[in-house]
Design a protein around this motif. Structure first.
Motif, short mmCIF file in Angstrom:
data_model
loop_
_atom_site.label_atom_id
_atom_site.label_comp_id
_atom_site.label_asym_id
_atom_site.label_seq_id
_atom_site.Cartn_x
_atom_site.Cartn_y
_atom_site.Cartn_z
N VAL A 181 46.49 35.86 31.40
CA VAL A 181 45.59 36.67 31.84
C VAL A 181 45.10 36.08 33.05
CG1 VAL A 181 43.65 38.29 31.90
CG2 VAL A 181 45.31 38.26 29.94
N GLN A 182 45.18 36.77 34.48
CA GLN A 182 44.63 36.26 35.35
C GLN A 182 43.39 37.69 35.73
OE1 GLN A 182 48.31 36.12 36.09
NE2 GLN A 182 48.08 34.53 34.44
N LEU A 183 42.53 37.13 36.16
CA LEU A 183 41.37 38.10 36.85
C LEU A 183 41.25 37.70 38.14
CD1 LEU A 183 39.12 37.81 33.58
CD2 LEU A 183 41.09 39.62 34.23
N VAL A 184 40.97 38.61 38.96
CA VAL A 184 40.32 38.49 40.35
C VAL A 184 39.56 39.51 40.96
CG1 VAL A 184 41.15 38.47 43.11
CG2 VAL A 184 42.84 37.48 41.25
N GLU A 185 38.24 39.15 41.26
CA GLU A 185 37.02 40.12 41.62
C GLU A 185 37.12 40.04 43.28
OE1 GLU A 185 35.59 36.87 38.24
OE2 GLU A 185 36.69 36.92 40.18
N CYS A 204 34.16 38.35 36.54
CA CYS A 204 34.88 39.13 35.42
C CYS A 204 35.47 38.20 34.34
CB CYS A 204 35.97 39.87 36.14
SG CYS A 204 37.03 41.10 35.12
N ALA A 205 35.22 38.77 33.19
CA ALA A 205 35.66 38.24 32.11
C ALA A 205 36.39 38.95 31.07
CB ALA A 205 34.65 37.29 31.35
N ALA A 206 37.06 38.43 30.07
CA ALA A 206 38.26 39.00 29.20
C ALA A 206 38.21 38.60 28.04
CB ALA A 206 39.56 39.65 29.86
N ASP A 261 31.98 35.19 23.71
CA ASP A 261 33.22 33.84 23.84
C ASP A 261 34.30 34.63 24.37
OD1 ASP A 261 34.66 34.88 20.66
OD2 ASP A 261 33.27 35.91 21.91
N TYR A 262 34.04 34.74 25.47
CA TYR A 262 35.14 35.30 26.57
C TYR A 262 36.31 34.11 26.93
CZ TYR A 262 32.86 39.97 26.92
OH TYR A 262 32.29 41.03 26.81
N ARG A 263 37.38 34.70 26.91
CA ARG A 263 38.58 33.77 26.99
C ARG A 263 38.98 33.63 28.37
NH1 ARG A 263 43.18 34.59 22.93
NH2 ARG A 263 41.47 34.17 21.38
N TYR A 264 38.89 34.55 29.01
CA TYR A 264 39.60 34.52 30.68
C TYR A 264 38.41 34.79 31.43
CZ TYR A 264 43.87 34.83 27.86
OH TYR A 264 44.81 34.67 26.72
N TRP A 265 38.31 34.18 32.69
CA TRP A 265 37.43 34.20 33.64
C TRP A 265 38.15 34.32 35.20
CZ3 TRP A 265 32.42 34.59 32.47
CH2 TRP A 265 32.00 34.46 30.95
N GLY A 266 37.52 35.19 36.02
CA GLY A 266 37.87 35.06 37.22
C GLY A 266 37.20 34.06 37.97
#
Length: 120
Positions: A2-6, A95-97, A106-111
């Motif tokens: 997972v990739q996150l871009v704000e 942003c986080a997921a 405990d968010y695993r993925y971060w932008g």
């Protein structure tokens, strides 16, 4: 994967509005809880808001009534509408997921974050 871009940050005056977007790639986020966090200079990262697959939400007291989180699973995008911005809202917004509940941090993925600066 997972990739996150704000995106959507900027320099605004107190009372203005901004809409942040978080675009996800690599997989769909329909089963994930999504959150927004922020970090001001010299301060710890702070929880802002979160939303899950059932559109349940919760907000930090500091932003209730001013900020709204939403998501479009078909577009793999999460939004943060920020109204009545205050100088104290100045921060880098992340942003986080994570799988599962909106509760817990405990968010695993971060932008990488987007800067929001609110002048007096």
């Amino acid at each position: 994967q997972v990739q996150l871009v704000e995106s959507g940050g900027g320099l605004v005056q107190a009372g203005d509005s901004l809409r942040l977007s978080c675009a996800a790639s690599g997989r769909t986020l329909s089963s994930y809880a999504m959150g927004w966090f922020r970090q001001a200079p010299g301060k710890e990262r702070e929880f802002v808001t979160a939303i899950n697959w059932g559109l349940n939400t919760h907000y930090a007291d500091s932003v209730k009534g001013r900020f709204t989180i939403s998501r479009d699973n078909a577009k793999n995008t999460v939004y943060l509408q920020m109204n009545s911005l205050k100088p104290e809202d100045t921060a880098v917004y992340y942003c986080a997921a994570k799988p599962g509940s909106i509760y817990g941090l405990d968010y695993r993925y971060w932008g990488q974050g987007t800067q929001v600066t609110v002048s007096s």
